[in-house]
Design a protein around this motif. Structure first.
Motif, PDB file in Angstrom:
ATOM      1  N   ALA A 171       0.813  -1.213   0.000  1.00 39.63           N
ATOM      2  CA  ALA A 171       0.000   0.000   0.000  1.00 39.63           C
ATOM      3  C   ALA A 171       0.848   1.266   0.000  1.00 39.63           C
ATOM      4  O   ALA A 171       0.340   2.357   0.250  1.00 39.63           O
ATOM      5  CB  ALA A 171      -0.922  -0.005   1.218  1.00 39.63           C
ATOM      6  N   GLY A 172       2.146   1.118  -0.295  1.00 38.63           N
ATOM      7  CA  GLY A 172       3.021   2.285  -0.310  1.00 38.63           C
ATOM      8  C   GLY A 172       3.321   2.808   1.072  1.00 38.63           C
ATOM      9  O   GLY A 172       3.277   4.026   1.309  1.00 38.63           O
ATOM     10  N   GLY A 173       3.606   1.917   1.997  1.00 37.36           N
ATOM     11  CA  GLY A 173       3.829   2.297   3.383  1.00 37.36           C
ATOM     12  C   GLY A 173       4.894   3.377   3.552  1.00 37.36           C
ATOM     13  O   GLY A 173       5.888   3.419   2.820  1.00 37.36           O
ATOM     14  N   THR A 174       4.675   4.245   4.528  1.00 37.34           N
ATOM     15  CA  THR A 174       5.628   5.327   4.817  1.00 37.34           C
ATOM     16  C   THR A 174       6.063   5.321   6.281  1.00 37.34           C
ATOM     17  O   THR A 174       6.635   6.296   6.764  1.00 37.34           O
ATOM     18  CB  THR A 174       5.008   6.699   4.495  1.00 37.34           C
ATOM     19  OG1 THR A 174       3.787   6.863   5.238  1.00 37.34           O
ATOM     20  CG2 THR A 174       4.720   6.816   3.008  1.00 37.34           C
ATOM     21  N   ASP A 175       5.800   4.236   6.986  1.00 38.30           N
ATOM     22  CA  ASP A 175       6.168   4.144   8.398  1.00 38.30           C
ATOM     23  C   ASP A 175       7.593   3.610   8.519  1.00 38.30           C
ATOM     24  O   ASP A 175       7.851   2.564   9.106  1.00 38.30           O
ATOM     25  CB  ASP A 175       5.174   3.227   9.115  1.00 38.30           C
ATOM     26  CG  ASP A 175       5.257   3.343  10.618  1.00 38.30           C
ATOM     27  OD1 ASP A 175       5.980   4.236  11.110  1.00 38.30           O
ATOM     28  OD2 ASP A 175       4.604   2.538  11.313  1.00 38.30           O
ATOM     29  N   THR A 176       8.529   4.367   7.949  1.00 37.00           N
ATOM     30  CA  THR A 176       9.917   3.927   7.849  1.00 37.00           C
ATOM     31  C   THR A 176      10.819   4.999   8.440  1.00 37.00           C
ATOM     32  O   THR A 176      10.711   6.176   8.091  1.00 37.00           O
ATOM     33  CB  THR A 176      10.294   3.653   6.381  1.00 37.00           C
ATOM     34  OG1 THR A 176       9.976   4.809   5.579  1.00 37.00           O
ATOM     35  CG2 THR A 176       9.509   2.463   5.838  1.00 37.00           C
ATOM     36  N   TRP A 177      11.768   4.583   9.298  1.00 36.08           N
ATOM     37  CA  TRP A 177      12.532   5.503  10.118  1.00 36.08           C
ATOM     38  C   TRP A 177      14.016   5.152  10.113  1.00 36.08           C
ATOM     39  O   TRP A 177      14.378   3.992  10.254  1.00 36.08           O
ATOM     40  CB  TRP A 177      12.029   5.454  11.555  1.00 36.08           C
ATOM     41  CG  TRP A 177      10.629   5.952  11.707  1.00 36.08           C
ATOM     42  CD1 TRP A 177       9.478   5.246  11.476  1.00 36.08           C
ATOM     43  CD2 TRP A 177      10.226   7.262  12.100  1.00 36.08           C
ATOM     44  NE1 TRP A 177       8.383   6.040  11.710  1.00 36.08           N
ATOM     45  CE2 TRP A 177       8.814   7.289  12.096  1.00 36.08           C
ATOM     46  CE3 TRP A 177      10.927   8.416  12.454  1.00 36.08           C
ATOM     47  CZ2 TRP A 177       8.099   8.418  12.440  1.00 36.08           C
ATOM     48  CZ3 TRP A 177      10.207   9.549  12.791  1.00 36.08           C
ATOM     49  CH2 TRP A 177       8.811   9.545  12.787  1.00 36.08           C
ATOM     50  N   PHE A 178      14.849   6.184  10.015  1.00 33.38           N
ATOM     51  CA  PHE A 178      16.285   6.046  10.207  1.00 33.38           C
ATOM     52  C   PHE A 178      16.683   6.939  11.367  1.00 33.38           C
ATOM     53  O   PHE A 178      16.430   8.144  11.354  1.00 33.38           O
ATOM     54  CB  PHE A 178      17.046   6.446   8.947  1.00 33.38           C
ATOM     55  CG  PHE A 178      18.542   6.449   9.122  1.00 33.38           C
ATOM     56  CD1 PHE A 178      19.236   5.255   9.286  1.00 33.38           C
ATOM     57  CD2 PHE A 178      19.258   7.643   9.145  1.00 33.38           C
ATOM     58  CE1 PHE A 178      20.617   5.253   9.447  1.00 33.38           C
ATOM     59  CE2 PHE A 178      20.637   7.652   9.312  1.00 33.38           C
ATOM     60  CZ  PHE A 178      21.317   6.445   9.471  1.00 33.38           C
ATOM     61  N   GLY A 238      18.335   6.786   2.435  1.00 32.49           N
ATOM     62  CA  GLY A 238      17.493   7.786   1.803  1.00 32.49           C
ATOM     63  C   GLY A 238      16.167   7.260   1.303  1.00 32.49           C
ATOM     64  O   GLY A 238      15.366   8.018   0.755  1.00 32.49           O
ATOM     65  N   ASN A 239      15.914   5.962   1.494  1.00 31.73           N
ATOM     66  CA  ASN A 239      14.660   5.383   1.017  1.00 31.73           C
ATOM     67  C   ASN A 239      13.660   5.203   2.151  1.00 31.73           C
ATOM     68  O   ASN A 239      12.761   4.370   2.069  1.00 31.73           O
ATOM     69  CB  ASN A 239      14.917   4.033   0.338  1.00 31.73           C
ATOM     70  CG  ASN A 239      15.554   3.016   1.276  1.00 31.73           C
ATOM     71  OD1 ASN A 239      16.119   3.375   2.298  1.00 31.73           O
ATOM     72  ND2 ASN A 239      15.463   1.739   0.923  1.00 31.73           N
ATOM     73  N   VAL A 240      13.818   5.995   3.222  1.00 25.93           N
ATOM     74  CA  VAL A 240      12.845   5.986   4.303  1.00 25.93           C
ATOM     75  C   VAL A 240      12.102   7.317   4.295  1.00 25.93           C
ATOM     76  O   VAL A 240      12.520   8.280   3.652  1.00 25.93           O
ATOM     77  CB  VAL A 240      13.520   5.760   5.672  1.00 25.93           C
ATOM     78  CG1 VAL A 240      14.286   4.454   5.696  1.00 25.93           C
ATOM     79  CG2 VAL A 240      14.437   6.921   6.040  1.00 25.93           C
ATOM     80  N   HIS A 277      14.693  14.974  -0.713  1.00 25.63           N
ATOM     81  CA  HIS A 277      14.555  13.549  -1.048  1.00 25.63           C
ATOM     82  C   HIS A 277      13.267  12.956  -0.471  1.00 25.63           C
ATOM     83  O   HIS A 277      13.146  11.735  -0.356  1.00 25.63           O
ATOM     84  CB  HIS A 277      15.765  12.775  -0.545  1.00 25.63           C
ATOM     85  CG  HIS A 277      17.007  13.029  -1.348  1.00 25.63           C
ATOM     86  ND1 HIS A 277      17.780  14.166  -1.174  1.00 25.63           N
ATOM     87  CD2 HIS A 277      17.610  12.306  -2.340  1.00 25.63           C
ATOM     88  CE1 HIS A 277      18.792  14.129  -2.012  1.00 25.63           C
ATOM     89  NE2 HIS A 277      18.717  13.038  -2.733  1.00 25.63           N
ATOM     90  N   GLY A 278      12.318  13.815  -0.093  1.00 28.96           N
ATOM     91  CA  GLY A 278      11.035  13.345   0.401  1.00 28.96           C
ATOM     92  C   GLY A 278      11.077  12.798   1.814  1.00 28.96           C
ATOM     93  O   GLY A 278      10.184  12.057   2.231  1.00 28.96           O
ATOM     94  N   ILE A 279      12.108  13.176   2.561  1.00 26.59           N
ATOM     95  CA  ILE A 279      12.283  12.689   3.927  1.00 26.59           C
ATOM     96  C   ILE A 279      11.910  13.805   4.900  1.00 26.59           C
ATOM     97  O   ILE A 279      12.316  14.957   4.723  1.00 26.59           O
ATOM     98  CB  ILE A 279      13.747  12.271   4.178  1.00 26.59           C
ATOM     99  CG1 ILE A 279      14.153  11.149   3.220  1.00 26.59           C
ATOM    100  CG2 ILE A 279      13.961  11.843   5.631  1.00 26.59           C
ATOM    101  CD1 ILE A 279      15.656  10.921   3.162  1.00 26.59           C
TER     102      ILE A 279
END
Length: 437
Positions: A171-178, A238-240, A277-279
């Motif tokens: 579903a295109g999740g965006t719950d990603t963290w660095f 950068g992909n989070v 970068h959309g972060i």
């Protein structure tokens, strides 16, 4: 829920129910379900359970060259995160101030299968090829439609693999963290034993969410060295969607302010690069020292700079490590600077979870509420939010920031942004979030 009378005892009180925050698309979080938690990891003829248990105990690791997991059919895309041990630094060569050791999972392929039964048999296709990876924690997204298994197949040294996680990104999740940081994060977020990680604490409060969490602390690093290696941070993390940033102890070392402008300029560069970068960056206030042991304390100018950077850039509010550890010096180590192993790291996870909770209260469907809109969010329909108010007062009308800190009864002189507005409407307490433009 029937808990709308706001009598606070002491300096803080709790509203039953909570505020559904009015968010924008920039902060909205789309869940990405963890599909690997607790599953057996197949390493040839044996299986392990510690590679998927979510814990940080660094004495449990694997050096198997093939590791397979059966997450079942369903996800069309997976985000696969992994973490290696070393000395817990995210990268070994980003700073000259400390020497770091460890072997990263460097050259390997991720394969997928629809018909394997044990992680070894069946038909496998290549989904990703990783070459010369230098960092200890990273995530890669792969196509997974029609598949049920994935596995790591390493060509060289493996090092010590601590954890492997797979998240459903269909579903295109965006719950990603660095979690970018210094030795404060290296020792507090990754190395110390904790009761729960930030991701586990968020999941406990908001069950629909299982954050994908990469830990990226590096001992001795300062903001200048981060900027010097910013291209590598962006390449490997950068992909989070979010960067949770703890940075400044080494910049402010000694208690002076001579390095303040450099720090501000560097943080602004990091913020601008992340946004490009959309972060979304979330910045913590610099941790306090125990000045009786360290011999110095963070200069207040650095804290004011962090607060201004957050406000000027419209960022979510990060945790106040300074305020908390200033009040709890017993959670710092013998040097008076780093979180100790007896609750210091645990406190950092809890503080991050508390600070990030308003973003999850927004959800991914909330609509902004504009000033003058008569629609109020009923506090009985939403989650728990902690609100600080003047000691001993009953607050039925007031303005709070998104972390629940009392700002007064008017927002006329407050900067643009989103605020919790607490009102008494037809005899009952109602909370709503307004966007001041």
């Amino acid at each position: 829920m029937g808990c709308f009378t706001f009598k606070n005892v002491g300096a803080a009180a709790v509203v039953c129910g909570a505020v559904a925050l009015a968010g924008t698309s920039a902060f909205a979080i789309t869940p990405n379900k963890l599909v690997s938690g607790g599953l057996p990891a197949y390493t040839g003829a044996t299986t392990t359970d510690y590679l998927t248990d979510g814990y940080l105990t660094n004495w449990k690791s694997s050096n198997a060259k093939e590791i397979a997991l059966n997450v079942g059919e369903g996800p069309k895309k997976l985000l696969i995160n992994w973490e290696s041990f070393g000395d817990c630094a995210w990268a070994t060569d980003f700073t000259s101030g400390c020497g770091h050791t460890g072997v990263a999972l460097s050259n390997f392929k991720i394969l997928t299968s629809a018909n394997s039964t044990d992680g070894s048999d069946g038909d496998w296709i290549e989904a990703a090829s990783i070459v010369n990876n230098p960092v200890m924690a990273r995530g890669v997204e792969i196509d997974f439609a029609g598949k049920s298994w994935f596995k790591f197949v390493s060509e060289g040294e493996v090092g010590q693999i601590l954890e492997i996680e797979a998240f459903d990104m269909s579903a295109g999740g965006t719950d990603t963290w660095f979690f970018m940081g210094t030795s404060i994060s290296q020792m507090g977020i990754k190395q110390q034993d904790t009761d729960s990680t930030t991701a586990q604490l968020i999941h406990a409060r908001f069950p629909a969410y299982t954050p994908a969490m990469l830990r990226g602390g590096i001992g001795c690093i300062n903001s200048t060295e981060v900027v010097e290696h910013l291209s590598e941070y962006l390449e490997y993390a950068g992909n989070v969607k979010f960067w949770a940033i703890e940075m400044g102890t080494n910049d402010a070392w000694g208690g002076g302010d001579w390095n303040l402008q450099t720090y501000v300029d560097n943080l602004q560069t990091i913020i601008d690069s992340a946004k490009a970068h959309g972060i979304t960056p979330v910045i913590a206030r610099i941790i306090a020292t125990d000045s009786s042991k360290a011999g110095w304390q963070i200069n207040p100018a650095f804290l004011e700079a962090v607060d201004k950077l957050v406000a000027d850039n419209g960022l979510p509010q990060g945790p106040d490590f300074y305020g908390y550890f200033k009040e709890h010096p017993e959670l710092l180590g013998s040097d008076g600077v780093h979180p100790n192993a007896d609750g210091g790291g645990q406190a950092m996870h809890h503080l991050w979870a508390e600070a990030l909770s308003p973003l999850y209260a927004v959800g991914d469907t909330a609509e902004p509420v504009l000033p003058g809109d008569s629609t109020a969010t009923d506090s009985s329909s939403v989650r728990l939010v902690r609100i600080d108010a003047p000691r001993g007062e009953s607050v039925t009308v007031g303005v709070f920031d998104l972390n629940g800190h009392y700002l007064g009864i008017s927002w006329q002189n407050l900067p643009q942004g989103r605020y919790i507005v607490r009102q008494k409407v037809q005899g009952r307490i109602v909370n709503k979030v307004l966007l001041k433009k």
